[in-house]
Enzyme design. Sequence first.
Site, PDB file in Angstrom:
ATOM      1  N   LYS A 108      13.178   5.842 -16.667  1.00 42.99           N
ATOM      2  CA  LYS A 108      14.389   5.393 -15.985  1.00 42.99           C
ATOM      3  C   LYS A 108      14.152   3.936 -15.627  1.00 42.99           C
ATOM      4  CE  LYS A 108      16.713   5.495 -11.573  1.00 42.99           C
ATOM      5  NZ  LYS A 108      17.069   6.199 -10.340  1.00 42.99           N
ATOM      6  N   GLY A 169      21.128   5.578  -2.256  1.00 42.70           N
ATOM      7  CA  GLY A 169      20.837   6.117  -0.925  1.00 42.70           C
ATOM      8  C   GLY A 169      21.972   6.010   0.071  1.00 42.70           C
ATOM      9  N   ALA A 195      22.969   7.472  -8.509  1.00 35.60           N
ATOM     10  CA  ALA A 195      23.089   6.802  -7.206  1.00 35.60           C
ATOM     11  C   ALA A 195      24.501   6.892  -6.631  1.00 35.60           C
ATOM     12  CB  ALA A 195      22.676   5.333  -7.245  1.00 35.60           C
ATOM     13  N   GLY A 196      24.557   7.161  -5.346  1.00 41.49           N
ATOM     14  CA  GLY A 196      25.815   7.171  -4.626  1.00 41.49           C
ATOM     15  C   GLY A 196      26.314   8.544  -4.210  1.00 41.49           C
ATOM     16  N   ASN A 217      18.958  11.972  -5.461  1.00 43.15           N
ATOM     17  CA  ASN A 217      17.740  12.255  -4.697  1.00 43.15           C
ATOM     18  C   ASN A 217      18.066  12.395  -3.220  1.00 43.15           C
ATOM     19  OD1 ASN A 217      15.198  12.280  -3.446  1.00 43.15           O
ATOM     20  ND2 ASN A 217      14.385  10.578  -4.598  1.00 43.15           N
TER      21      ASN A 217
END
Lengths: 266, 82
Positions: A108, A169, A195-196, A217
Amino acid sequence: MSERFAEAVPEAEMLTLAGRSFRSRLLVGTGKYPDFPTMRQAIEASGAEIVTVAVRRLDLKATGDRSLLHWLPQGSTLLPNTAGCQTADEAIRTCRLARELGMSDLVKLEVIGDPRTLFPDTAELLAAAKTLVKEGFVVLPYTTDDPVVAKRLEDVGCAAIMPLGAPIGSGLGLQNRVNLEILLETVKVPVLVDAGVGTASDCAVAMELGCAGVLLNSAIAGAREPVRMARAMRLAVEAGRDAFLAGRMPRRLHASASSPPVGLVA
Amino acid sequence: MQGRVDTPSSHAYIGRVLVRLNGEPREVPAGWSLARLIEDLGLAQARLAVERNREIVPKAERALTALCEGDVIEVVTFVGGG
């Protein structure tokens, strides 16, 4: 229950990245967990087969503690990231170390351009992607929602495009639906929102738009009950994918009755 | 490991070389290989990747790689991340 979900994913419906097939379209990170047992349970509940990891200096003073890898579910596919790298050179160096460590070509790729927003530096990203593809890496770039950049990344040989839905995050959910839709029209390789995501419905929206998968995550690790949230994310990704494949009804401005207009009792 | 270059042990004096290991200075006996250093750190069995002066040293080559004065060694592993 789990068998029923397994049946819902026929071979043709698997996520394919550079020739490798995965049953789950949810990819999860391994950061920010309070402890390894919680992380493991959450990954298991998420059904994710691909898990992201970071590459860092070994803490030479640490003693005893078993490494992260011992806590990952058996058979997990590692996706090392280049988190924290700010130049193409740093990212390339990290990918080479990751390959030496993980004995796999999957990476990644992220090159951060701004520490406050963690938005990608797409010029450095593209330069790094070019080099890494030439070196045989399977490059999954974390990028902006810019369709032009996405096309360039595809053109240099990236195996997928991973646009953000909101800052890393932040948990804000997809703030860029329209750009994501245009991006999805623009490239042929799989598009994964990275993300988001803040909660399960964000995953469903991404999948309903036609994304091939979701990588998250913080939304699991930062939930009050990470394991339950991991399960919610799995269900949302599956629900969103099915809804996309089913093809939603057209939107109408006015009502259209579901019951027959005739035969009412007088 | 407390030996200093100007303080020979009771046995034959052996030279030492100063390297940089994960950003910290570290003295090791002259002639040590990278593999010997990793063994000394208790990491012979650990899953890690090693760089010497920005070049990756594959596991099989660590025993053949002698440490030299001023070498910059990076030892990395996988940690949690997103």
